[in-house]
Design a protein around this motif. Structure first.
Motif: not given
Length: 191
Positions: A14-38
């Motif tokens: 969730l913390d990764a999603a909050v940071q990345l979705f807001y900064a870069e856009g939801i569709h621009a951030v894939g599951v693999e990136r979320l997994i790596a960031e978290a």
């Protein structure tokens, strides 16, 4: 990377999603990136969130909770006449803050055009709460048309959030105050 010892994997996601979705856009951030960031595995991701859309809804619910707390905090202990200007001053200040990239709810809605999608339903739930809160404040002020005026104030808020991203803080604050008075009437609020 968001990963820290002691923070549960679902929270790290969730913390990764909050940071990345807001900064870069939801569709621009894939599951693999979320997994790596978290710092979690794919299996851990899917154990906590059945899909990326489930994480998007959790992200919006988190934003809803923090936004409600901020807005209610800005008006805590104030009489309704002072609450409306305080609420809109808080919105204007937030929209001009560092790292602001527009309204997370409007941003999400622009990426999910289907009004029946769970993401859009989360956006609608937030907007309904805001409109109801404003309507209740207006009713407490004996405003003759609290519901329709609350809808106008939600639209004003939308405009403030866009202007805060594009214009100067002084212009946004002054315009927000002026527009609020124009919509609800000077006799209704006290700065």
């Amino acid at each position: 990377m968001v990963s820290e010892k002691g923070i549960p994997p679902a929270q790290r996601l969730l913390d990764a999603a909050v940071q990345l979705f807001y900064a870069e856009g939801i569709h621009a951030v894939g599951v693999e990136r979320l997994i790596a960031e978290a710092g979690v595995t794919k299996a851990t991701f899917y154990r906590h969130y059945r899909s990326k859309d489930d994480l998007v809804v959790a992200y919006l619910e988190h934003k809803d909770t923090t936004t409600r707390a901020a807005l209610l905090g800005a008006t805590a202990g104030l009489e309704p006449q002072q609450a409306l200007p305080a609420l809109f001053a808080a919105i204007a200040a937030y929209s001009c803050g560092p790292g602001f990239r527009g309204c997370p709810f409007i941003n999400a809605a622009s990426e999910y055009p289907d009004r029946t999608h769970p993401v859009r339903q989360a956006v609608t739930a937030h907007r309904t709460w805001l409109r109801t809160t404003l309507s209740e404040l207006l009713a407490a002020l004996d405003h003759p048309e609290p519901e329709s005026t609350a809808r106008q104030l939600v639209y004003l808020r939308d405009g403030i959030l866009m202007a805060g991203y594009l214009d100067s803080p002084d212009a946004v604050d002054a315009t927000a105050r002026h527009a609020l008075l124009g919509i609800v009437g000077e006799h209704t609020v006290h700065n």
